[in-house]
Design an enzyme around this catalytic site. Structure first.
Site, PDB file in Angstrom:
ATOM      1  N   GLY A 111       0.796  -1.217   0.000  1.00  0.00           N
ATOM      2  CA  GLY A 111       0.000   0.000   0.000  1.00  0.00           C
ATOM      3  C   GLY A 111       0.829   1.268   0.000  1.00  0.00           C
ATOM      4  N   MET A 112       1.977   1.236   0.663  1.00  0.00           N
ATOM      5  CA  MET A 112       2.800   2.440   0.776  1.00  0.00           C
ATOM      6  C   MET A 112       4.190   2.309   0.178  1.00  0.00           C
ATOM      7  SD  MET A 112       1.873   3.876   4.567  1.00  0.00           S
ATOM      8  CE  MET A 112       3.004   5.240   4.373  1.00  0.00           C
ATOM      9  N   VAL A 131       9.035  -3.109  -3.197  1.00  0.00           N
ATOM     10  CA  VAL A 131      10.289  -3.760  -2.825  1.00  0.00           C
ATOM     11  C   VAL A 131      10.913  -4.379  -4.068  1.00  0.00           C
ATOM     12  CG1 VAL A 131      11.391  -5.514  -1.369  1.00  0.00           C
ATOM     13  CG2 VAL A 131       9.436  -4.221  -0.497  1.00  0.00           C
ATOM     14  N   ASP A 141       2.437  -2.922  11.284  1.00  0.00           N
ATOM     15  CA  ASP A 141       1.718  -3.575  10.186  1.00  0.00           C
ATOM     16  C   ASP A 141       1.986  -5.080  10.193  1.00  0.00           C
ATOM     17  OD1 ASP A 141       0.023  -3.646   7.997  1.00  0.00           O
ATOM     18  OD2 ASP A 141       1.592  -3.105   6.554  1.00  0.00           O
ATOM     19  N   LYS A 171      13.607  -1.210  -0.458  1.00  0.00           N
ATOM     20  CA  LYS A 171      12.207  -0.845  -0.225  1.00  0.00           C
ATOM     21  C   LYS A 171      12.074   0.657  -0.449  1.00  0.00           C
ATOM     22  CE  LYS A 171       8.607  -1.185   3.341  1.00  0.00           C
ATOM     23  NZ  LYS A 171       8.348  -1.665   4.717  1.00  0.00           N
TER      24      LYS A 171
END
Length: 178
Positions: free
Chosen positions: A53-54, A57, A166, A72
């Site tokens: 989502g953010m 990688v 997360d 990342k």
């Protein structure tokens, strides 16, 4: 928003469309502009490993020592927000404090000239826990082994006041059993 295009007619469509509505040709994603790029003068990006989502990688090759690493990158829309950038770099610093066999190691982090924010992690080959679960039920013994390793890694992080925000099967990697 990322778009796919029709190699036959050249029209572009949103990613949730799979075939061209005009000629039924399967759509293709545009080439990833990071593949083949060198970051920080030493990390040659070779392939994208995953998208979240953010962040995205990639597998990259350290050109000086010849080792694969995982890069990342904070997604560009979040990299424009100072708060998101600061959080991402804070995550890299915090994770780097934790030295545990069940926590991925961060070896570098920074920002490119064109404002791409990244962290460099050890490259691990394995399967996301989410993929393993999707293949069918895990044996009790295997599930307990995985749960124990996750708990050990998180306990070490929590001892250093590092909180993972997360925790989910998509963010856990199962390495081949040795």
């Amino acid at each position: 928003m990322s778009q796919r295009h029709c190699p036959k007619c050249g029209e572009r469509f949103r990613v949730n469309v799979r075939t061209c509505p005009f000629d039924q040709t399967p759509l293709v994603e545009p080439p990833d502009p990071l593949i083949g790029r060198t970051i920080a003068g030493r990390y040659l990006i070779q392939e994208r490993l995953g998208r979240g989502g953010m962040s995205n990688v990639y597998r990259a090759r350290h050109q000086v020592i010849g080792r694969d690493v995982a890069l990342k990158f904070l997604s560009p829309e979040f990299a424009q927000r100072e708060r998101s950038r600061a959080r991402f770099l804070r995550e890299a610093r915090a994770t780097n404090q934790v030295k545990h066999e069940h926590i991925v190691q961060i070896t570098d982090f920074g920002e490119t000239e064109d404002k791409l924010v990244y962290m460099v992690m050890q490259y691990l080959q394995g399967q996301a826990l989410a993929e393993a679960i999707a293949q069918g039920p895990l044996s009790v013994a295997r599930a307990l082994r995985i749960a124990l390793q996750v708990a050990q890694g998180l306990a070490q992080a929590h001892e250093l006041a590092v909180v993972h925000r997360d925790i989910k099967p998509h963010n856990m990697l199962i390495l081949p059993e040795t």
